[in-house]
Scaffold this motif. Structure first.
Motif, mmCIF file in Angstrom:
data_model
loop_
_atom_site.group_PDB
_atom_site.id
_atom_site.type_symbol
_atom_site.label_atom_id
_atom_site.label_comp_id
_atom_site.label_asym_id
_atom_site.label_seq_id
_atom_site.Cartn_x
_atom_site.Cartn_y
_atom_site.Cartn_z
ATOM 1 N N GLY A 24 45.478 11.338 48.484
ATOM 2 C CA GLY A 24 45.544 9.880 48.458
ATOM 3 C C GLY A 24 46.377 9.380 49.615
ATOM 4 N N TYR A 25 47.075 8.280 49.374
ATOM 5 C CA TYR A 25 47.900 7.677 50.410
ATOM 6 C C TYR A 25 49.335 7.515 49.904
ATOM 7 C CZ TYR A 25 43.347 6.325 52.359
ATOM 8 O OH TYR A 25 42.070 6.335 52.861
ATOM 9 N N SER A 57 49.571 5.967 43.791
ATOM 10 C CA SER A 57 50.004 6.579 42.515
ATOM 11 C C SER A 57 49.430 7.985 42.314
ATOM 12 C CB SER A 57 49.695 5.672 41.316
ATOM 13 O OG SER A 57 48.341 5.321 41.194
ATOM 14 N N ASN A 58 49.461 8.758 43.397
ATOM 15 C CA ASN A 58 48.930 10.118 43.348
ATOM 16 C C ASN A 58 49.759 11.031 42.458
ATOM 17 O OD1 ASN A 58 47.501 8.983 45.598
ATOM 18 N ND2 ASN A 58 49.194 9.611 46.885
ATOM 19 N N GLY A 59 51.027 10.674 42.236
ATOM 20 C CA GLY A 59 51.912 11.517 41.455
ATOM 21 C C GLY A 59 52.030 11.148 39.994
ATOM 22 N N LEU A 60 51.341 10.101 39.558
ATOM 23 C CA LEU A 60 51.402 9.703 38.149
ATOM 24 C C LEU A 60 50.638 10.696 37.271
ATOM 25 C CD1 LEU A 60 50.943 5.821 37.837
ATOM 26 C CD2 LEU A 60 53.014 7.179 37.526
ATOM 27 N N ASP A 61 51.151 10.909 36.047
ATOM 28 C CA ASP A 61 50.414 11.727 35.080
ATOM 29 C C ASP A 61 50.108 10.883 33.845
ATOM 30 O OD1 ASP A 61 52.770 11.579 33.567
ATOM 31 O OD2 ASP A 61 53.508 13.505 34.297
ATOM 32 N N ALA A 78 48.164 7.203 34.238
ATOM 33 C CA ALA A 78 47.194 8.140 34.801
ATOM 34 C C ALA A 78 47.274 8.100 36.316
ATOM 35 C CB ALA A 78 45.773 7.798 34.346
ATOM 36 N N LYS A 79 46.844 9.189 36.928
ATOM 37 C CA LYS A 79 46.766 9.246 38.380
ATOM 38 C C LYS A 79 45.815 8.165 38.890
ATOM 39 C CE LYS A 79 46.329 12.822 41.974
ATOM 40 N NZ LYS A 79 46.110 14.259 42.219
#
Length: 347
Positions: A249-250, A289-293, A304-305
């Motif tokens: 992602g960014y 939000s590439n690091g969200l779980d 969520a990612k």
């Protein structure tokens, strides 16, 4: 137009939540704790009002808030490499909160401050001004800093954040806001189909720890070229090494060309919502939000990612290590002032 104030008792602390509303029905809610924006209610193309940012279901979760949802970030937004920097030959050591690095002001940054709050109501705008006196040495930073942040909502559905400060000695400063936007409304979908247009022909290269390498790269011919607009998903599917280091992602700093009045435009087709970002800052970190779980309880459901996109207008802490980056140095007694506005409309 009005400001509504609700008192909250959170873990023995007395917080206040302020809700700004205009004559169009738009509302922005924020806390004096951390300057955290908890809700932005805007209409879709059918004039249905929904929340367009990520926020916790339980306000107690803002006490920790490792993802900085909605938070006011400072003194320095972004990562300071190895949690130290030099200023006029003196080394300042900061607390590490992301590996060996210092992220977003550290674990006791502006997002953990209980700010003094004063409201105002005018004919065409309403708002809240937050004030904090950051002591010399707070989170390792030099100088006594008086920080003032003003949130303003107008009848044109423009929500602006103005940052003002002055310090009694030379220091570093680049605050921002860390709201995660999702224009689908009430988190109905992720942000992968959000279309981004950005006036930026250059971006900053990152290493595998998301620290700037010192290289500023052209966007031409890459999925970092948003000058004519494209969807966020293009960067998620990309095999560009820069997308891969950011966990598909960014999470990059883009330098604005400042050719247009509108620095960033975000649109979401199904809802018809459009977000226009205008700023006098030299650039922006876009984080997808590439690091969200999926472990967090949000207002409308599980996290969520790729559930939100952060648009963090700021200068660059990489300027402490590398030349040709927008400086974050604030001279003694020099006034600091910058404004970013987020205007909501429908297509």
């Amino acid at each position: 137009m009005q400001v509504k104030v609700d008192k909250l008792d959170i873990a023995g602390q007395s917080w206040k939540e302020f809700t700004l509303s205009n004559t169009q029905g738009m509302e922005v809610s924020l806390l004096n704790y951390g300057g955290i924006i908890t809700k932005i209610m805007t209409p879709n193309k059918n004039n249905e009002f929904e929340n367009v940012i990520l926020s916790y279901a339980n306000y107690e979760d803002y006490l920790d808030n490792p993802n900085f949802f909605g938070a006011l970030i400072g003194r320095v937004a972004g990562r300071i490499e190895a949690s130290s920097f030099q200023l006029d030959g003196k080394t300042y050591n900061l607390p590490s909160n992301e590996g060996e690095h210092h992220l977003h002001g550290g674990s006791v940054g502006f997002h953990k401050v209980l700010w003094q709050a004063d409201t105002f109501e005018e004919a065409e705008s309403v708002g809240v001004t937050l004030t904090h006196r950051s002591q010399d040495g707070e989170a390792g930073y030099p100088g006594n800093l008086v920080m003032k942040v003003t949130y303003t909502l107008t009848n044109e559905n423009a929500f602006s954040i103005t940052y003002e400060a002055v310090a009694d000695q030379k220091t570093v400063l680049t605050p921002t806001n860390h709201s995660y936007f999702n224009l689908s409304g009430n988190l109905k979908t992720d942000i992968l189909q959000h279309d981004i247009t950005m006036e930026a022909s250059r971006f900053v290269e990152l290493d595998h720890e998301l620290i700037p390498t010192g290289k500023i790269l052209p966007v031409e011919g890459t999925v970092f070229d948003f000058r004519r607009g494209h969807a966020i998903i293009d960067g998620v599917h990309s095999v560009d090494q820069q997308n891969l280091v950011a966990l598909n992602g960014y999470d990059h700093y883009f330098l604005f060309d400042h050719n247009k009045k509108e620095n960033v435009v975000v649109t979401e087709q199904t809802s018809g919502r459009k977000l226009t970002v205008q700023t006098d800052q030299p650039g922006i970190v876009m984080y997808t939000s590439n690091g969200l779980d999926d472990t967090l309880e949000l207002r409308e459901g599980k996290s969520a990612k790729y559930l939100g996109v952060c648009l963090e207008t700021q200068s660059s802490p990489a300027s402490l290590e590398h030349e040709d980056f927008p400086s974050i140095i604030l001279e003694k007694d020099a006034p600091y002032k910058t404004t970013t506005s987020f205007t909501f409309s429908t297509k």
